[in-house]
Write a protein that holds these residues in place. Sequence first.
Motif, PDB file in Angstrom:
ATOM      1  N   PHE A 233      23.144  -9.768 -17.756  1.00 21.57           N
ATOM      2  CA  PHE A 233      24.249 -10.327 -18.544  1.00 21.57           C
ATOM      3  C   PHE A 233      24.540  -9.490 -19.784  1.00 21.57           C
ATOM      4  O   PHE A 233      25.510  -9.747 -20.483  1.00 21.57           O
ATOM      5  N   MET A 234      23.686  -8.505 -20.071  1.00 17.28           N
ATOM      6  CA  MET A 234      23.834  -7.708 -21.285  1.00 17.28           C
ATOM      7  C   MET A 234      24.363  -6.307 -21.004  1.00 17.28           C
ATOM      8  O   MET A 234      24.276  -5.422 -21.858  1.00 17.28           O
ATOM      9  N   GLY A 235      24.869  -6.110 -19.795  1.00 17.52           N
ATOM     10  CA  GLY A 235      25.450  -4.822 -19.467  1.00 17.52           C
ATOM     11  C   GLY A 235      24.488  -3.778 -18.956  1.00 17.52           C
ATOM     12  O   GLY A 235      24.845  -2.595 -18.850  1.00 17.52           O
ATOM     13  N   TRP A 236      23.241  -4.179 -18.625  1.00 19.94           N
ATOM     14  CA  TRP A 236      22.277  -3.215 -18.108  1.00 19.94           C
ATOM     15  C   TRP A 236      22.626  -2.744 -16.704  1.00 19.94           C
ATOM     16  O   TRP A 236      22.316  -1.632 -16.325  1.00 19.94           O
ATOM     17  N   GLY A 237      23.232  -3.612 -15.922  1.00 16.61           N
ATOM     18  CA  GLY A 237      23.567  -3.243 -14.558  1.00 16.61           C
ATOM     19  C   GLY A 237      23.469  -4.420 -13.614  1.00 16.61           C
ATOM     20  O   GLY A 237      23.166  -5.542 -14.005  1.00 16.61           O
ATOM     21  N   LYS A 238      23.716  -4.135 -12.343  1.00 15.80           N
ATOM     22  CA  LYS A 238      23.711  -5.168 -11.310  1.00 15.80           C
ATOM     23  C   LYS A 238      22.294  -5.360 -10.770  1.00 15.80           C
ATOM     24  O   LYS A 238      21.629  -4.391 -10.400  1.00 15.80           O
ATOM     25  N   PRO A 239      21.807  -6.615 -10.697  1.00 12.90           N
ATOM     26  CA  PRO A 239      20.443  -6.842 -10.221  1.00 12.90           C
ATOM     27  C   PRO A 239      20.291  -6.772  -8.711  1.00 12.90           C
ATOM     28  O   PRO A 239      19.180  -6.713  -8.201  1.00 12.90           O
ATOM     29  N   GLY A 240      21.398  -6.827  -7.971  1.00 13.22           N
ATOM     30  CA  GLY A 240      21.336  -6.775  -6.511  1.00 13.22           C
ATOM     31  C   GLY A 240      22.726  -6.802  -5.922  1.00 13.22           C
ATOM     32  O   GLY A 240      23.725  -6.731  -6.638  1.00 13.22           O
ATOM     33  N   TYR A 241      22.794  -6.925  -4.588  1.00 13.14           N
ATOM     34  CA  TYR A 241      24.066  -6.842  -3.874  1.00 13.14           C
ATOM     35  C   TYR A 241      24.470  -8.170  -3.253  1.00 13.14           C
ATOM     36  O   TYR A 241      25.300  -8.214  -2.368  1.00 13.14           O
ATOM     37  N   HIS A 242      23.891  -9.263  -3.740  1.00 13.45           N
ATOM     38  CA  HIS A 242      24.114 -10.543  -3.085  1.00 13.45           C
ATOM     39  C   HIS A 242      25.552 -11.031  -3.184  1.00 13.45           C
ATOM     40  O   HIS A 242      25.993 -11.822  -2.372  1.00 13.45           O
TER      41      HIS A 242
ATOM     42  N   PRO B 169      14.313  -2.154   3.427  1.00 14.63           N
ATOM     43  CA  PRO B 169      15.611  -1.458   3.477  1.00 14.63           C
ATOM     44  C   PRO B 169      16.490  -1.783   2.278  1.00 14.63           C
ATOM     45  O   PRO B 169      17.182  -0.898   1.752  1.00 14.63           O
ATOM     46  N   TYR B 170      16.452  -3.037   1.834  1.00 15.99           N
ATOM     47  CA  TYR B 170      17.251  -3.439   0.669  1.00 15.99           C
ATOM     48  C   TYR B 170      16.806  -2.704  -0.584  1.00 15.99           C
ATOM     49  O   TYR B 170      17.629  -2.181  -1.349  1.00 15.99           O
ATOM     50  N   ILE B 171      15.489  -2.641  -0.799  1.00 17.23           N
ATOM     51  CA  ILE B 171      14.958  -1.978  -1.994  1.00 17.23           C
ATOM     52  C   ILE B 171      15.256  -0.483  -1.956  1.00 17.23           C
ATOM     53  O   ILE B 171      15.628   0.123  -2.976  1.00 17.23           O
ATOM     54  N   LEU B 172      15.098   0.134  -0.778  1.00 18.57           N
ATOM     55  CA  LEU B 172      15.388   1.562  -0.653  1.00 18.57           C
ATOM     56  C   LEU B 172      16.858   1.851  -0.927  1.00 18.57           C
ATOM     57  O   LEU B 172      17.195   2.810  -1.643  1.00 18.57           O
ATOM     58  N   TYR B 173      17.750   1.019  -0.356  1.00 19.26           N
ATOM     59  CA  TYR B 173      19.176   1.224  -0.613  1.00 19.26           C
ATOM     60  C   TYR B 173      19.493   0.975  -2.087  1.00 19.26           C
ATOM     61  O   TYR B 173      20.318   1.681  -2.681  1.00 19.26           O
ATOM     62  N   PHE B 174      18.846  -0.005  -2.688  1.00 17.47           N
ATOM     63  CA  PHE B 174      19.027  -0.296  -4.106  1.00 17.47           C
ATOM     64  C   PHE B 174      18.690   0.935  -4.949  1.00 17.47           C
ATOM     65  O   PHE B 174      19.426   1.310  -5.880  1.00 17.47           O
ATOM     66  N   LEU B 175      17.583   1.606  -4.610  1.00 14.39           N
ATOM     67  CA  LEU B 175      17.174   2.799  -5.347  1.00 14.39           C
ATOM     68  C   LEU B 175      18.131   3.971  -5.103  1.00 14.39           C
ATOM     69  O   LEU B 175      18.505   4.677  -6.044  1.00 14.39           O
ATOM     70  N   LEU B 176      18.534   4.161  -3.846  1.00 19.17           N
ATOM     71  CA  LEU B 176      19.427   5.271  -3.521  1.00 19.17           C
ATOM     72  C   LEU B 176      20.792   5.105  -4.168  1.00 19.17           C
ATOM     73  O   LEU B 176      21.368   6.056  -4.710  1.00 19.17           O
TER      74      LEU B 176
ATOM     75  N   ALA C 193      17.593  -8.883   4.051  1.00 20.84           N
ATOM     76  CA  ALA C 193      16.585  -9.352   3.103  1.00 20.84           C
ATOM     77  C   ALA C 193      16.662 -10.860   2.920  1.00 20.84           C
ATOM     78  O   ALA C 193      15.631 -11.553   2.878  1.00 20.84           O
ATOM     79  N   ILE C 194      17.862 -11.406   2.818  1.00 16.83           N
ATOM     80  CA  ILE C 194      18.015 -12.845   2.628  1.00 16.83           C
ATOM     81  C   ILE C 194      17.550 -13.621   3.860  1.00 16.83           C
ATOM     82  O   ILE C 194      17.092 -14.763   3.752  1.00 16.83           O
ATOM     83  N   SER C 195      17.617 -13.008   5.045  1.00 15.87           N
ATOM     84  CA  SER C 195      17.145 -13.688   6.255  1.00 15.87           C
ATOM     85  C   SER C 195      15.661 -14.016   6.185  1.00 15.87           C
ATOM     86  O   SER C 195      15.172 -14.864   6.931  1.00 15.87           O
ATOM     87  N   ASN C 196      14.943 -13.356   5.270  1.00 18.33           N
ATOM     88  CA  ASN C 196      13.529 -13.655   5.102  1.00 18.33           C
ATOM     89  C   ASN C 196      13.315 -15.103   4.685  1.00 18.33           C
ATOM     90  O   ASN C 196      12.269 -15.696   4.969  1.00 18.33           O
ATOM     91  N   SER C 197      14.307 -15.706   4.018  1.00 21.45           N
ATOM     92  CA  SER C 197      14.186 -17.103   3.601  1.00 21.45           C
ATOM     93  C   SER C 197      14.075 -18.044   4.795  1.00 21.45           C
ATOM     94  O   SER C 197      13.534 -19.146   4.677  1.00 21.45           O
ATOM     95  N   PHE C 198      14.599 -17.633   5.941  1.00 22.00           N
ATOM     96  CA  PHE C 198      14.413 -18.414   7.166  1.00 22.00           C
ATOM     97  C   PHE C 198      13.146 -18.003   7.889  1.00 22.00           C
ATOM     98  O   PHE C 198      12.436 -18.844   8.443  1.00 22.00           O
ATOM     99  N   CYS C 199      12.829 -16.709   7.877  1.00 21.85           N
ATOM    100  CA  CYS C 199      11.639 -16.225   8.585  1.00 21.85           C
ATOM    101  C   CYS C 199      10.360 -16.811   8.007  1.00 21.85           C
ATOM    102  O   CYS C 199       9.391 -17.041   8.738  1.00 21.85           O
ATOM    103  N   ASN C 200      10.333 -17.058   6.686  1.00 19.26           N
ATOM    104  CA  ASN C 200       9.134 -17.635   6.070  1.00 19.26           C
ATOM    105  C   ASN C 200       8.755 -18.962   6.711  1.00 19.26           C
ATOM    106  O   ASN C 200       7.614 -19.162   7.133  1.00 19.26           O
ATOM    107  N   CYS C 201       9.717 -19.879   6.782  1.00 17.60           N
ATOM    108  CA  CYS C 201       9.423 -21.200   7.346  1.00 17.60           C
ATOM    109  C   CYS C 201       9.157 -21.102   8.844  1.00 17.60           C
ATOM    110  O   CYS C 201       8.354 -21.865   9.388  1.00 17.60           O
ATOM    111  N   LEU C 202       9.818 -20.176   9.526  1.00 19.27           N
ATOM    112  CA  LEU C 202       9.607 -20.017  10.965  1.00 19.27           C
ATOM    113  C   LEU C 202       8.188 -19.555  11.259  1.00 19.27           C
ATOM    114  O   LEU C 202       7.484 -20.124  12.105  1.00 19.27           O
ATOM    115  N   ILE C 203       7.737 -18.512  10.548  1.00 17.92           N
ATOM    116  CA  ILE C 203       6.388 -17.982  10.774  1.00 17.92           C
ATOM    117  C   ILE C 203       5.335 -19.011  10.383  1.00 17.92           C
ATOM    118  O   ILE C 203       4.348 -19.215  11.082  1.00 17.92           O
ATOM    119  N   TYR C 204       5.560 -19.676   9.253  1.00 15.55           N
ATOM    120  CA  TYR C 204       4.574 -20.647   8.790  1.00 15.55           C
ATOM    121  C   TYR C 204       4.439 -21.804   9.767  1.00 15.55           C
ATOM    122  O   TYR C 204       3.330 -22.266  10.064  1.00 15.55           O
TER     123      TYR C 204
END
Length: 355
Positions: free
Chosen positions: A174-183, A274-281, A300-311
């Motif tokens: 919020f202070m102009g440092w940059g975008k935290p992600g691509y969501h 892949p998300y983190i690598l693209y974020f860095l690139l 990356a966001i699909s992990n929110s479903f994979c967590n409950c599925l695997i558990y």
Amino acid sequence: MMNSSLVPLNQSSTDVSNTTLPFCLLEAGYSYIFNTCLLEVTLILLLSVLIISGNLVVIFVFHCAPSPSQHTTTAFIQTMTYADLLVGVSCLFPSMSLLNHLQGLEPKLTCQVFGYLVSVLKSVSMLSLACVSVDRYIAVTRPLTYASLVSQCRVRCCIILIWLYSALIFMPSFMGWGKPGYHGDVVEWCAVQWKTHPAFTTFIVVMLYTPAALTVCFTYGNIFKICRQHTREISKRQARENDCSKNHFSHLSHKRYAMVLFRITSVFYILWLPYILYFLLESGGIFHHPAASFLTTWLAISNSFCNCLIYSLSNSAFRKGLKRLCSICDLENFERHPQIKCSIIIFYIVLLHLH
């Protein structure tokens, strides 16, 4: 202005100038009937439904049929589950944006708030998994003093710190440092005008991604090493000691439970890598592509479903809790468990609000 490469290829420039088209990161899947990026809307809505429904099931099982064991680990898993549920709910925002339902909102503030909230929620998931690994490490290395080291009060304080740290680390967006992600990149302002900066990206990687990854690698590496050593030692003494079988099963239980959590953590980082690598690139100005931004983000966001599925599939305590819940909810036993009736009413109220 919309990038010409994002405009459907079979539409002329005259039509483009006279028609307001939504901003599409993927070049394929545009629908003239609904005037929207149909492929993107379908993928996001499907993912949202899976995340919300899956995590609601996990929360419902934990609430109605809690496991008496691993109560501290369950607290961190529940924190992660609530965060993932909120991620699924927040995913409805880009869907409404693509369906032209958010045109009255201020683009800059909307992008910043949405990007910040999703980043905080995923940070909570990441830090919760790291805390789970530390909890299991203490349980294996300090079994006699575990109850005193990992008290309920300390667990609650740790969960509060997770939320506070996650909220603070992304505040500079919020202070102009940059975008935290691509969501929020399905919104044109987020993709075109809100840029990433190497300094802020490095700050996030150093303060969040790297410590969490190193913690998980260290703890689970040592857990499996210790479990292997104990299993070999117990097997050698099994013929001589009567209580070895009990200890053997105890260590195997620790190892099996650690394996479940290790699978969850491994899938988390595999989907987020892949998300983190693209974020860095992209932050370094090396590579930028709208489709890559969309695909890595929602992978990356699909992990929110994979967590409950695997558990749910891997954890025996969860499966037993689900079976116990199904038996309790049987009509013959329904009247004898008023707390279940109350929970079901709350469950349906939540569903109605989400709808």
